[in-house]
Design a protein around this motif. Structure first.
Motif, PDB file in Angstrom:
ATOM      1  N   CYS A 118      -4.645   4.763   1.346  1.00 35.96           N
ATOM      2  CA  CYS A 118      -3.924   4.087   0.279  1.00 35.96           C
ATOM      3  C   CYS A 118      -3.791   2.587   0.568  1.00 35.96           C
ATOM      4  O   CYS A 118      -3.959   1.752  -0.324  1.00 35.96           O
ATOM      5  N   ASP A 119      -3.527   2.237   1.815  1.00 31.32           N
ATOM      6  CA  ASP A 119      -3.382   0.815   2.159  1.00 31.32           C
ATOM      7  C   ASP A 119      -4.676   0.056   1.876  1.00 31.32           C
ATOM      8  O   ASP A 119      -4.654  -1.056   1.343  1.00 31.32           O
ATOM      9  N   TYR A 159       1.029   2.986   8.426  1.00 38.76           N
ATOM     10  CA  TYR A 159       0.454   2.645   7.117  1.00 38.76           C
ATOM     11  C   TYR A 159       1.504   2.750   6.006  1.00 38.76           C
ATOM     12  O   TYR A 159       2.362   3.617   6.052  1.00 38.76           O
ATOM     13  N   GLY A 160       1.422   1.846   5.083  1.00 36.16           N
ATOM     14  CA  GLY A 160       2.361   1.842   3.956  1.00 36.16           C
ATOM     15  C   GLY A 160       3.600   0.992   4.218  1.00 36.16           C
ATOM     16  O   GLY A 160       4.233   0.505   3.287  1.00 36.16           O
ATOM     17  N   PHE A 161       3.906   0.812   5.487  1.00 37.66           N
ATOM     18  CA  PHE A 161       5.158   0.107   5.801  1.00 37.66           C
ATOM     19  C   PHE A 161       5.051  -0.384   7.239  1.00 37.66           C
ATOM     20  O   PHE A 161       5.855  -0.053   8.088  1.00 37.66           O
ATOM     21  N   ILE A 186      -3.672 -17.510   0.637  1.00 39.19           N
ATOM     22  CA  ILE A 186      -3.565 -16.322   1.506  1.00 39.19           C
ATOM     23  C   ILE A 186      -3.156 -15.088   0.705  1.00 39.19           C
ATOM     24  O   ILE A 186      -2.237 -15.154  -0.123  1.00 39.19           O
ATOM     25  N   THR A 187      -3.800 -13.978   0.981  1.00 39.19           N
ATOM     26  CA  THR A 187      -3.420 -12.720   0.326  1.00 39.19           C
ATOM     27  C   THR A 187      -2.063 -12.268   0.846  1.00 39.19           C
ATOM     28  O   THR A 187      -1.857 -12.179   2.064  1.00 39.19           O
ATOM     29  N   GLY A 188      -1.137 -11.968  -0.039  1.00 36.18           N
ATOM     30  CA  GLY A 188       0.143 -11.407   0.388  1.00 36.18           C
ATOM     31  C   GLY A 188      -0.022  -9.932   0.712  1.00 36.18           C
ATOM     32  O   GLY A 188      -1.107  -9.357   0.512  1.00 36.18           O
ATOM     33  N   PHE A 189       1.038  -9.318   1.258  1.00 42.31           N
ATOM     34  CA  PHE A 189       1.171  -7.859   1.309  1.00 42.31           C
ATOM     35  C   PHE A 189       0.277  -7.149   2.339  1.00 42.31           C
ATOM     36  O   PHE A 189       0.668  -6.166   2.908  1.00 42.31           O
ATOM     37  N   ILE A 190      -0.932  -7.665   2.581  1.00 43.56           N
ATOM     38  CA  ILE A 190      -1.866  -6.900   3.418  1.00 43.56           C
ATOM     39  C   ILE A 190      -1.955  -7.471   4.836  1.00 43.56           C
ATOM     40  O   ILE A 190      -1.732  -8.651   5.068  1.00 43.56           O
ATOM     41  N   ALA A 191      -2.304  -6.597   5.760  1.00 42.61           N
ATOM     42  CA  ALA A 191      -2.405  -6.984   7.168  1.00 42.61           C
ATOM     43  C   ALA A 191      -3.411  -6.034   7.826  1.00 42.61           C
ATOM     44  O   ALA A 191      -4.081  -5.260   7.128  1.00 42.61           O
ATOM     45  N   THR A 198      -6.929  -1.751   7.737  1.00 43.47           N
ATOM     46  CA  THR A 198      -6.010  -2.381   6.778  1.00 43.47           C
ATOM     47  C   THR A 198      -4.657  -1.670   6.746  1.00 43.47           C
ATOM     48  O   THR A 198      -4.590  -0.438   6.670  1.00 43.47           O
ATOM     49  N   THR A 199      -3.599  -2.476   6.781  1.00 41.76           N
ATOM     50  CA  THR A 199      -2.239  -1.941   6.634  1.00 41.76           C
ATOM     51  C   THR A 199      -1.546  -2.739   5.527  1.00 41.76           C
ATOM     52  O   THR A 199      -2.065  -3.763   5.090  1.00 41.76           O
ATOM     53  N   THR A 200      -0.373  -2.286   5.087  1.00 40.20           N
ATOM     54  CA  THR A 200       0.413  -3.080   4.134  1.00 40.20           C
ATOM     55  C   THR A 200       1.852  -3.185   4.646  1.00 40.20           C
ATOM     56  O   THR A 200       2.293  -2.378   5.478  1.00 40.20           O
TER      57      THR A 200
END
Ligand code: ADP
Ligand code: ASP
Ligand code: MG
Length: 362
Positions: A118-119, A159-161, A186-191, A198-200
């Motif tokens: 999902c992330d 993941y997710g948090f 810069i893209t927010g939210f993602i890491a 990928t995580t969020t």
């Protein structure tokens, strides 16, 4: 150095993106050193989630959603990029959407949508909006550079948090964001976690990205541009006569946001607070309004109540019984169990008789 962040509604339409580019242009010409964090276009994160759920059920009905995503991004590009320069960015967006389609197809085969899957799925939202806006800024003659935050923000694998590793993230941010003439997009939210997966940062997490970037760069200010005139005495969607709070402390802002004032994502306050960087909440659609400034200390206010916030979908659970009276360790057992299962408790009360414990959970 200043960090600006534009939320979903601010980057949701041709008109709002026009406002956004003007704000960025104005701010950057006033003083150099600009990093801008973007959310996905409004509603896109939810649409991606919906597409994932359709795919996980083994259906390919997500194609209509993909078409909507394509239309929304293409409409902006066609309106804001001169015809002769459109093809490169249209191809880039199309390429991302093709990858997204392949990915969704993969989900239909395995029929699972784990938090990890999902992330990655949700990361398309911020990657699409940010690449598109960086390109629009470049076309306006600004020296804009796209940065995928997965190369900046390091997290664990929740993941997710995901929880942020501030030390590594700070080093990455300082190394990549150095030129005062460049407008970093810069893209927010993602890491990403240690393995580059990928995580969020949790829903609403773009605010947090902005605060992390601001803290690492020791910015003068972090500006959160949204669709209301700052933090208000109540949610203006629910309370018609709510009004803006000109100044508020980090702690009070934290309380209000934890208890439902969605205008700022609670974890975002911490990096700014630690470095004593003011956060300004401003309105993209009324850019001259002073909004709210969040700082360490604020002068005495006219009212003793700062604001009222509320959270929906909360359950109050009452644990009671004679066996609890005077027995040591009952609450440790209860809350230990909740912690083991990663259930976050919003509120706790215990009767002085020790006969009952009441707590609230999502
Ligand atoms: P963005 O997409 O810019 O991050 P959000 O939707 O996350 O914006 O947050 C802005 C919304 O927060 C506002 O439109 C408003 O409805 C809601 N909100 C809830 N409580 C408050 C409050 N106390 N003050 C201001 N806005 C609030
Ligand atoms: N796009 C993400 C969300 O809708 C992050 C954000 O907008 O802050 O939750
Ligand atoms: Mg938000």
């Amino acid at each position: 150095m200043k960090v600006l962040k534009f939320g979903g509604t601010s980057v949701g339409t041709v008109q709002s993106i026009t406002e956004v580019t003007e704000i960025i242009q104005k701010k950057h010409s006033k003083s150099k050193g600009t990093a801008v964090v973007f959310s996905a276009m409004s509603g896109v994160t939810n649409k991606l989630l919906e597409a994932g759920q359709i795919a996980a059920a083994g259906n390919t009905g997500y194609t209509t959603l993909l078409n909507t995503l394509e239309d929304r991004h293409f409409e902006v590009i066609k309106a804001l990029v001169p015809v002769k320069s459109q093809s490169a960015i249209l191809a880039r967006v199309k390429g991302e959407l093709n990858d997204l389609e392949d990915f969704l197809k993969g989900i239909t085969y395995i029929r699972e949508l784990s938090p990890r899957t999902c992330d990655f799925l949700l990361s398309f939202g911020e990657r699409l909006s940010t690449q598109m806006i960086a390109y629009i800024l470049k076309e306006r003659g600004l020296s804009a550079q796209y940065i995928d935050a997965r190369t900046l923000i390091r997290t664990n694998s929740r993941y997710g948090f995901a929880e942020v590793n501030s030390t590594v993230s700070h080093e990455n941010i300082i190394a990549q964001i150095a030129d005062p003439d460049t407008i970093y997009c810069i893209t927010g939210f993602i890491a990403a976690d240690e393995d580059g997966i990928t995580t969020t940062l949790g829903r609403g997490g773009s605010d947090y990205t902005a605060s992390l970037v601001g803290a690492a760069l020791n910015a003068d200010v972090i500006e959160i541009w949204t669709d209301v005139n700052g933090m208000m005495t109540a949610d203006p969607r629910k309370v018609k006569n709510a009004f803006s709070i000109p100044e508020i402390s980090y702690t009070e802002a934290m309380e209000l946001s934890h208890f439902g004032a969605k205008v700022i994502y609670p974890p975002s306050l911490i990096p700014a607070f630690q470095r004593n960087i003011p956060i300004r909440i401003l309105n993209t659609f009324e850019s001259s309004h002073p909004g709210t400034v969040i700082t360490k200390t604020v002068p005495q206010k006219a009212y003793s109540i700062t604001g009222i916030s509320s959270i929906d979908d909360i359950a109050l659970i009452n644990l009671q019984g004679n066996g609890m009276i005077g027995v040591a360790g009952v609450s440790a057992k209860l809350f230990g169990l909740l912690a083991e299962n990663r259930i976050s408790v919003i509120l706790i009360t215990q009767a002085s008789s020790e006969h009952s414990i009441c707590f609230a959970v999502e």
